[in-house]
Design a protein around this motif. Sequence first.
Motif, PDB file in Angstrom:
ATOM      1  N   GLY A 124     174.261  22.409 -68.407  1.00 14.34           N
ATOM      2  CA  GLY A 124     175.528  23.074 -68.639  1.00 14.34           C
ATOM      3  C   GLY A 124     175.669  23.509 -70.079  1.00 14.34           C
ATOM      4  N   SER A 125     175.400  22.608 -71.033  1.00 13.45           N
ATOM      5  CA  SER A 125     175.580  22.909 -72.456  1.00 13.45           C
ATOM      6  C   SER A 125     174.315  23.406 -73.138  1.00 13.45           C
ATOM      7  CB  SER A 125     176.063  21.658 -73.190  1.00 13.45           C
ATOM      8  OG  SER A 125     175.025  20.679 -73.247  1.00 13.45           O
ATOM      9  N   GLY A 126     173.157  22.994 -72.617  1.00  9.36           N
ATOM     10  CA  GLY A 126     171.894  23.358 -73.244  1.00  9.36           C
ATOM     11  C   GLY A 126     171.500  22.474 -74.407  1.00  9.36           C
ATOM     12  N   SER A 127     172.256  21.399 -74.661  1.00 10.55           N
ATOM     13  CA  SER A 127     172.017  20.589 -75.860  1.00 10.55           C
ATOM     14  C   SER A 127     170.641  19.930 -75.880  1.00 10.55           C
ATOM     15  CB  SER A 127     173.101  19.511 -75.985  1.00 10.55           C
ATOM     16  OG  SER A 127     173.082  18.637 -74.865  1.00 10.55           O
ATOM     17  N   GLN A 128     170.102  19.611 -74.700  1.00 12.48           N
ATOM     18  CA  GLN A 128     168.815  18.937 -74.663  1.00 12.48           C
ATOM     19  C   GLN A 128     167.620  19.892 -74.665  1.00 12.48           C
ATOM     20  OE1 GLN A 128     170.553  19.890 -72.093  1.00 12.48           O
ATOM     21  NE2 GLN A 128     169.848  19.072 -70.139  1.00 12.48           N
ATOM     22  N   LEU A 129     167.877  21.169 -74.440  1.00  9.42           N
ATOM     23  CA  LEU A 129     166.776  22.108 -74.212  1.00  9.42           C
ATOM     24  C   LEU A 129     165.920  22.410 -75.447  1.00  9.42           C
ATOM     25  CD1 LEU A 129     168.396  24.595 -71.674  1.00  9.42           C
ATOM     26  CD2 LEU A 129     167.268  22.388 -71.266  1.00  9.42           C
ATOM     27  N   PRO A 130     166.491  22.561 -76.662  1.00 10.30           N
ATOM     28  CA  PRO A 130     165.626  22.821 -77.819  1.00 10.30           C
ATOM     29  C   PRO A 130     164.578  21.731 -78.035  1.00 10.30           C
ATOM     30  CG  PRO A 130     167.887  23.322 -78.367  1.00 10.30           C
ATOM     31  CD  PRO A 130     167.922  22.643 -77.033  1.00 10.30           C
ATOM     32  N   GLY A 131     164.985  20.476 -77.881  1.00 10.99           N
ATOM     33  CA  GLY A 131     164.026  19.384 -78.044  1.00 10.99           C
ATOM     34  C   GLY A 131     162.940  19.422 -76.993  1.00 10.99           C
ATOM     35  N   TYR A 132     163.311  19.728 -75.765  1.00  8.81           N
ATOM     36  CA  TYR A 132     162.341  19.785 -74.671  1.00  8.81           C
ATOM     37  C   TYR A 132     161.306  20.887 -74.885  1.00  8.81           C
ATOM     38  CZ  TYR A 132     165.368  16.804 -71.720  1.00  8.81           C
ATOM     39  OH  TYR A 132     166.108  15.779 -71.198  1.00  8.81           O
ATOM     40  N   THR A 133     161.762  22.037 -75.374  1.00 12.07           N
ATOM     41  CA  THR A 133     160.857  23.185 -75.478  1.00 12.07           C
ATOM     42  C   THR A 133     159.888  23.104 -76.648  1.00 12.07           C
ATOM     43  OG1 THR A 133     162.496  24.433 -76.748  1.00 12.07           O
ATOM     44  CG2 THR A 133     162.483  24.753 -74.363  1.00 12.07           C
ATOM     45  N   GLY A 134     160.165  22.238 -77.617  1.00 17.96           N
ATOM     46  CA  GLY A 134     159.252  22.120 -78.745  1.00 17.96           C
ATOM     47  C   GLY A 134     159.874  21.599 -80.015  1.00 17.96           C
ATOM     48  N   GLY A 135     161.207  21.503 -80.061  1.00 16.03           N
ATOM     49  CA  GLY A 135     161.857  21.018 -81.270  1.00 16.03           C
ATOM     50  C   GLY A 135     161.609  19.553 -81.549  1.00 16.03           C
ATOM     51  N   ALA A 136     161.520  18.753 -80.485  1.00 20.60           N
ATOM     52  CA  ALA A 136     161.238  17.320 -80.651  1.00 20.60           C
ATOM     53  C   ALA A 136     159.748  17.098 -80.862  1.00 20.60           C
ATOM     54  CB  ALA A 136     161.692  16.555 -79.410  1.00 20.60           C
ATOM     55  N   GLY A 137     159.433  16.080 -81.634  1.00 26.76           N
ATOM     56  CA  GLY A 137     158.028  15.741 -81.828  1.00 26.76           C
ATOM     57  C   GLY A 137     157.356  15.364 -80.519  1.00 26.76           C
ATOM     58  N   ARG A 138     158.110  14.650 -79.668  1.00 29.96           N
ATOM     59  CA  ARG A 138     157.618  14.267 -78.345  1.00 29.96           C
ATOM     60  C   ARG A 138     158.761  14.396 -77.350  1.00 29.96           C
ATOM     61  NH1 ARG A 138     154.652   8.744 -77.578  1.00 29.96           N
ATOM     62  NH2 ARG A 138     154.219   9.806 -75.609  1.00 29.96           N
ATOM     63  N   ALA A 139     158.416  14.626 -76.093  1.00 24.34           N
ATOM     64  CA  ALA A 139     159.402  14.643 -75.017  1.00 24.34           C
ATOM     65  C   ALA A 139     158.912  13.733 -73.898  1.00 24.34           C
ATOM     66  CB  ALA A 139     159.619  16.059 -74.494  1.00 24.34           C
ATOM     67  N   ILE A 140     159.843  12.965 -73.342  1.00 24.77           N
ATOM     68  CA  ILE A 140     159.529  12.069 -72.230  1.00 24.77           C
ATOM     69  C   ILE A 140     160.514  12.354 -71.112  1.00 24.77           C
ATOM     70  CG2 ILE A 140     159.359   9.670 -71.443  1.00 24.77           C
ATOM     71  CD1 ILE A 140     158.901   8.902 -74.416  1.00 24.77           C
ATOM     72  N   TRP A 141     159.993  12.636 -69.921  1.00 22.39           N
ATOM     73  CA  TRP A 141     160.843  12.861 -68.754  1.00 22.39           C
ATOM     74  C   TRP A 141     160.558  11.795 -67.710  1.00 22.39           C
ATOM     75  CZ3 TRP A 141     157.996  16.987 -70.916  1.00 22.39           C
ATOM     76  CH2 TRP A 141     158.763  17.926 -71.619  1.00 22.39           C
ATOM     77  N   VAL A 142     161.619  11.135 -67.255  1.00 21.02           N
ATOM     78  CA  VAL A 142     161.512  10.105 -66.221  1.00 21.02           C
ATOM     79  C   VAL A 142     161.999  10.726 -64.918  1.00 21.02           C
ATOM     80  CG1 VAL A 142     162.188   7.788 -65.523  1.00 21.02           C
ATOM     81  CG2 VAL A 142     161.978   8.342 -67.962  1.00 21.02           C
ATOM     82  N   VAL A 143     161.137  10.753 -63.897  1.00 16.84           N
ATOM     83  CA  VAL A 143     161.411  11.578 -62.723  1.00 16.84           C
ATOM     84  C   VAL A 143     161.173  10.810 -61.430  1.00 16.84           C
ATOM     85  CG1 VAL A 143     160.875  13.755 -61.573  1.00 16.84           C
ATOM     86  CG2 VAL A 143     160.623  13.585 -64.065  1.00 16.84           C
TER      87      VAL A 143
END
Length: 207
Positions: A124-143
Amino acid sequence: MTTQATSFGEPVSAQRLEGAAAALTAHGFTVEVLDDMAAARARVRELIPDGASVFTGASETLRLSGIDEDINGGGRYEAVKPRALAMDRATEADGIRRLLASPDVSVGSVAAVTETGSLVIASGSGSQLPGYTGGAGRAIWVVGAQKVVPDLETALRRVEEHCLPLETARTMKVHGWPSAVNRLLILNAEHVPGRGTVLLVREAAGF
């Protein structure tokens, strides 16, 4: 006969889960298949170093598993979300934006995983998307295993027919307004080795 909408909430077979894991691995993601959410919670603790700055995306998977509380309430990490919530949105908007966009680690979940090796994230807000796409050093998704679908077309149906109604019910209860799919992110590959980790859980978890 089970409808597709109903099956969106049911874990897929072990064979399909392993197939999705293989496809994601072929696309550069680091993938682990775990038995349950307790194992995923323990694995997240192992993957994130003490003192790291960590941002958690809004996720029922993280909330119900205890991972959200581990990160944001445990004191082990530099938790980004509580820090951002304490900042003034009117006068510190730029600081909040930068803080959310580039943590050491972003942790969250996805709306769907395709058996062709893509991750689909609705926001809805997009707040998590920059980190996911490459802004964060690492991304972890629990699915959870119920999120595995055959292809992108089915993934988008899962977002609209399954995830959105459930998330709207949650936001109406908590905030008093409906949710919306304002931003949709599709990650087809990870080109930086070891940056994106997908923890696939054999049981259903979250929406």
